[in-house]
Design a protein around this motif. Sequence first.
Motif, PDB file in Angstrom:
ATOM      1  N   PHE A 255      -0.296  -4.708 -11.878  1.00  0.00           N
ATOM      2  CA  PHE A 255      -1.183  -3.674 -11.353  1.00  0.00           C
ATOM      3  C   PHE A 255      -0.503  -2.325 -11.576  1.00  0.00           C
ATOM      4  CE2 PHE A 255      -1.692  -7.609  -8.965  1.00  0.00           C
ATOM      5  CZ  PHE A 255      -3.048  -7.853  -9.125  1.00  0.00           C
ATOM      6  N   SER A 256      -0.945  -1.626 -12.613  1.00  0.00           N
ATOM      7  CA  SER A 256      -0.259  -0.420 -13.076  1.00  0.00           C
ATOM      8  C   SER A 256      -0.291   0.686 -12.026  1.00  0.00           C
ATOM      9  CB  SER A 256      -0.910   0.088 -14.363  1.00  0.00           C
ATOM     10  OG  SER A 256      -0.824  -0.886 -15.386  1.00  0.00           O
ATOM     11  N   GLY A 257       0.897   1.201 -11.693  1.00  0.00           N
ATOM     12  CA  GLY A 257       1.016   2.327 -10.779  1.00  0.00           C
ATOM     13  C   GLY A 257       0.600   2.036  -9.354  1.00  0.00           C
ATOM     14  N   ALA A 258       0.401   0.767  -9.002  1.00  0.00           N
ATOM     15  CA  ALA A 258      -0.174   0.423  -7.700  1.00  0.00           C
ATOM     16  C   ALA A 258       0.782   0.703  -6.546  1.00  0.00           C
ATOM     17  CB  ALA A 258      -0.606  -1.038  -7.689  1.00  0.00           C
ATOM     18  N   PHE A 259       2.077   0.415  -6.718  1.00  0.00           N
ATOM     19  CA  PHE A 259       3.009   0.703  -5.624  1.00  0.00           C
ATOM     20  C   PHE A 259       3.178   2.199  -5.427  1.00  0.00           C
ATOM     21  CE2 PHE A 259       7.470   1.575  -4.264  1.00  0.00           C
ATOM     22  CZ  PHE A 259       7.282   1.253  -2.930  1.00  0.00           C
ATOM     23  N   LYS A 260       3.282   2.916  -6.523  1.00  0.00           N
ATOM     24  CA  LYS A 260       3.415   4.371  -6.437  1.00  0.00           C
ATOM     25  C   LYS A 260       2.224   4.971  -5.710  1.00  0.00           C
ATOM     26  CE  LYS A 260       4.328   8.416  -9.350  1.00  0.00           C
ATOM     27  NZ  LYS A 260       4.533   8.896 -10.753  1.00  0.00           N
ATOM     28  N   ALA A 261       1.025   4.464  -6.005  1.00  0.00           N
ATOM     29  CA  ALA A 261      -0.186   4.957  -5.339  1.00  0.00           C
ATOM     30  C   ALA A 261      -0.206   4.550  -3.873  1.00  0.00           C
ATOM     31  CB  ALA A 261      -1.426   4.433  -6.059  1.00  0.00           C
ATOM     32  N   ALA A 262       0.256   3.337  -3.571  1.00  0.00           N
ATOM     33  CA  ALA A 262       0.228   2.832  -2.197  1.00  0.00           C
ATOM     34  C   ALA A 262       1.159   3.608  -1.284  1.00  0.00           C
ATOM     35  CB  ALA A 262       0.580   1.356  -2.194  1.00  0.00           C
ATOM     36  N   GLN A 263       2.237   4.157  -1.843  1.00  0.00           N
ATOM     37  CA  GLN A 263       3.173   4.929  -1.028  1.00  0.00           C
ATOM     38  C   GLN A 263       2.495   6.127  -0.370  1.00  0.00           C
ATOM     39  OE1 GLN A 263       6.194   5.256  -4.284  1.00  0.00           O
ATOM     40  NE2 GLN A 263       7.654   4.663  -2.688  1.00  0.00           N
ATOM     41  N   LYS A 264       1.455   6.648  -0.998  1.00  0.00           N
ATOM     42  CA  LYS A 264       0.734   7.788  -0.429  1.00  0.00           C
ATOM     43  C   LYS A 264       0.008   7.403   0.856  1.00  0.00           C
ATOM     44  CE  LYS A 264      -0.107   9.681  -5.065  1.00  0.00           C
ATOM     45  NZ  LYS A 264      -1.144  10.030  -6.076  1.00  0.00           N
ATOM     46  N   PHE A 265      -0.175   6.101   1.063  1.00  0.00           N
ATOM     47  CA  PHE A 265      -0.867   5.616   2.249  1.00  0.00           C
ATOM     48  C   PHE A 265       0.096   4.938   3.218  1.00  0.00           C
ATOM     49  CE2 PHE A 265      -3.897   5.770  -1.240  1.00  0.00           C
ATOM     50  CZ  PHE A 265      -4.940   6.475  -0.682  1.00  0.00           C
ATOM     51  N   GLY A 266       1.383   5.269   3.086  1.00  0.00           N
ATOM     52  CA  GLY A 266       2.375   4.788   4.034  1.00  0.00           C
ATOM     53  C   GLY A 266       2.970   3.432   3.742  1.00  0.00           C
ATOM     54  N   VAL A 267       2.711   2.881   2.557  1.00  0.00           N
ATOM     55  CA  VAL A 267       3.278   1.589   2.186  1.00  0.00           C
ATOM     56  C   VAL A 267       4.715   1.792   1.709  1.00  0.00           C
ATOM     57  CG1 VAL A 267       3.111  -0.366   0.598  1.00  0.00           C
ATOM     58  CG2 VAL A 267       1.037   0.606   1.613  1.00  0.00           C
ATOM     59  N   ALA A 268       5.639   1.046   2.272  1.00  0.00           N
ATOM     60  CA  ALA A 268       7.051   1.149   1.914  1.00  0.00           C
ATOM     61  C   ALA A 268       7.467  -0.038   1.052  1.00  0.00           C
ATOM     62  CB  ALA A 268       7.910   1.209   3.173  1.00  0.00           C
ATOM     63  N   LYS A 269       8.692   0.013   0.548  1.00  0.00           N
ATOM     64  CA  LYS A 269       9.173  -1.069  -0.319  1.00  0.00           C
ATOM     65  C   LYS A 269       9.200  -2.409   0.397  1.00  0.00           C
ATOM     66  CE  LYS A 269      12.035   1.436  -3.675  1.00  0.00           C
ATOM     67  NZ  LYS A 269      13.385   1.559  -4.271  1.00  0.00           N
ATOM     68  N   ASP A 270       9.458  -2.380   1.700  1.00  0.00           N
ATOM     69  CA  ASP A 270       9.553  -3.633   2.443  1.00  0.00           C
ATOM     70  C   ASP A 270       8.230  -4.048   3.086  1.00  0.00           C
ATOM     71  OD1 ASP A 270       9.478  -1.630   4.307  1.00  0.00           O
ATOM     72  OD2 ASP A 270      11.155  -2.359   5.513  1.00  0.00           O
ATOM     73  N   THR A 271       7.139  -3.331   2.774  1.00  0.00           N
ATOM     74  CA  THR A 271       5.820  -3.701   3.296  1.00  0.00           C
ATOM     75  C   THR A 271       5.248  -4.863   2.497  1.00  0.00           C
ATOM     76  OG1 THR A 271       5.373  -1.390   3.893  1.00  0.00           O
ATOM     77  CG2 THR A 271       3.502  -2.903   3.849  1.00  0.00           C
ATOM     78  N   PRO A 272       4.992  -5.999   3.125  1.00  0.00           N
ATOM     79  CA  PRO A 272       4.394  -7.109   2.367  1.00  0.00           C
ATOM     80  C   PRO A 272       2.980  -6.753   1.915  1.00  0.00           C
ATOM     81  CG  PRO A 272       5.291  -7.861   4.474  1.00  0.00           C
ATOM     82  CD  PRO A 272       5.249  -6.363   4.527  1.00  0.00           C
ATOM     83  N   ILE A 273       2.736  -6.859   0.623  1.00  0.00           N
ATOM     84  CA  ILE A 273       1.417  -6.597   0.055  1.00  0.00           C
ATOM     85  C   ILE A 273       0.994  -7.819  -0.751  1.00  0.00           C
ATOM     86  CG2 ILE A 273       0.071  -5.157  -1.534  1.00  0.00           C
ATOM     87  CD1 ILE A 273       0.789  -3.734   1.037  1.00  0.00           C
ATOM     88  N   TYR A 274      -0.276  -8.124  -0.691  1.00  0.00           N
ATOM     89  CA  TYR A 274      -0.790  -9.323  -1.345  1.00  0.00           C
ATOM     90  C   TYR A 274      -1.914  -8.972  -2.318  1.00  0.00           C
ATOM     91  CZ  TYR A 274       1.699 -11.323   2.579  1.00  0.00           C
ATOM     92  OH  TYR A 274       2.680 -11.626   3.483  1.00  0.00           O
ATOM     93  N   ALA A 275      -1.876  -9.580  -3.494  1.00  0.00           N
ATOM     94  CA  ALA A 275      -3.022  -9.549  -4.400  1.00  0.00           C
ATOM     95  C   ALA A 275      -3.940 -10.679  -3.964  1.00  0.00           C
ATOM     96  CB  ALA A 275      -2.574  -9.750  -5.841  1.00  0.00           C
ATOM     97  N   VAL A 276      -5.157 -10.325  -3.561  1.00  0.00           N
ATOM     98  CA  VAL A 276      -6.097 -11.325  -3.068  1.00  0.00           C
ATOM     99  C   VAL A 276      -7.219 -11.479  -4.086  1.00  0.00           C
ATOM    100  CG1 VAL A 276      -7.580 -12.044  -1.173  1.00  0.00           C
ATOM    101  CG2 VAL A 276      -5.566 -10.625  -0.702  1.00  0.00           C
ATOM    102  N   PHE A 277      -7.359 -12.678  -4.619  1.00  0.00           N
ATOM    103  CA  PHE A 277      -8.383 -12.970  -5.613  1.00  0.00           C
ATOM    104  C   PHE A 277      -9.603 -13.553  -4.912  1.00  0.00           C
ATOM    105  CE2 PHE A 277      -4.475 -12.795  -7.936  1.00  0.00           C
ATOM    106  CZ  PHE A 277      -4.807 -12.285  -9.176  1.00  0.00           C
ATOM    107  N   PHE A 278     -10.761 -12.940  -5.137  1.00  0.00           N
ATOM    108  CA  PHE A 278     -12.021 -13.436  -4.602  1.00  0.00           C
ATOM    109  C   PHE A 278     -12.698 -14.233  -5.710  1.00  0.00           C
ATOM    110  CE2 PHE A 278     -12.813  -9.493  -1.655  1.00  0.00           C
ATOM    111  CZ  PHE A 278     -11.552  -9.664  -1.107  1.00  0.00           C
TER     112      PHE A 278
END
Length: 324
Positions: A229-252
């Motif tokens: 997911f290109s640039g996704a972590f960099k973008a998520a940091q703007k919303f308060g997501v940190a390196k140690d924040t568990p994030i999941y790719a959820v497939f529907f």
Amino acid sequence: MRFSLPLAASLAVSAVQASPLVKRDGPVTTPKVDDGVILNYALTLEYLERKFYQEALANYTRDDFVNAGFKDPFYDNLKEIYVDEQTHVKFLSDALTAAKITPTVELKYTFPSTDVLSFVTLSSMLEGVGVSAYLGAAASIVNKDYLTAAGSILTVEARHTAYIRASLGESPFPAAFDTPLDFNEVYSLASPFITGGTSPVKLPFKAFPSLTLQCSQYYYEANRSSVTFSGAFKAAQKFGVAKDTPIYAVFFSGLMKYPVQVRITQGDSDYKIDRIPAGVQGQAYVVLSKSDTNFSDEKIIAGPQIIEVYPKGKTPAKPKAKCH
């Protein structure tokens, strides 16, 4: 024939979000809806689809389709799909007027297709999103007559999807269940195509931050392929997501949701998973979420994005379109 256009690229259209829907100025939350809102939501999507086919029929001739590999009666069937979408627009608009609810109007749209092949591929995706939209909205419809009408439109959209997919050489019914999407998820996929215009109706939907899949030279396979997911972590940091924040790719996919924890790659810029879960197939959707059990709008931080997934070892024989 078989033709594949990179799905992420098809939806990566820079567009201004139009006035009939709420611009994202804060966290995306689950909207409150009633039957009138849902009918106008459906009408908004039907206007988009009608314009999509109207432009194609104006831009391409029968010979253009035949020369691109779509033999007769494809062109005539395409015209029938356009008539169906036009009929849906009139039906929904009339139903709203009869209920003394102001209907929305046609807006301005921009579509990224540049030739017959890219148009047909985008048609497959839009029809699939339409099916997911009606399916996801069904549980929120109170009036039984409206629910029956929505179900009647849904089955026609599903036949459109199957026909277009088969014409592209894809499985017309790749899974036993279709995939429902909620209002904000559908709006996030539809809004890039809406580039202007003014409506008397203000719908309470917001788009999630966009999600970009890094182009792959290979088809995606369940239980085998990785996804970046290109640039996704960099973008998520703007919303308060940190390196140690568990994030999941959820497939529907179908009635199931498959979460996979992501990892950070590419100089702390991208997210990546090493394997698409088994069970994901056909036109699926992927979001990034803060939870692997609660998939509400409040937990989603990006997406959805469309991803076409094949069973392991059953990808097309023809090479995938090159990345640009």
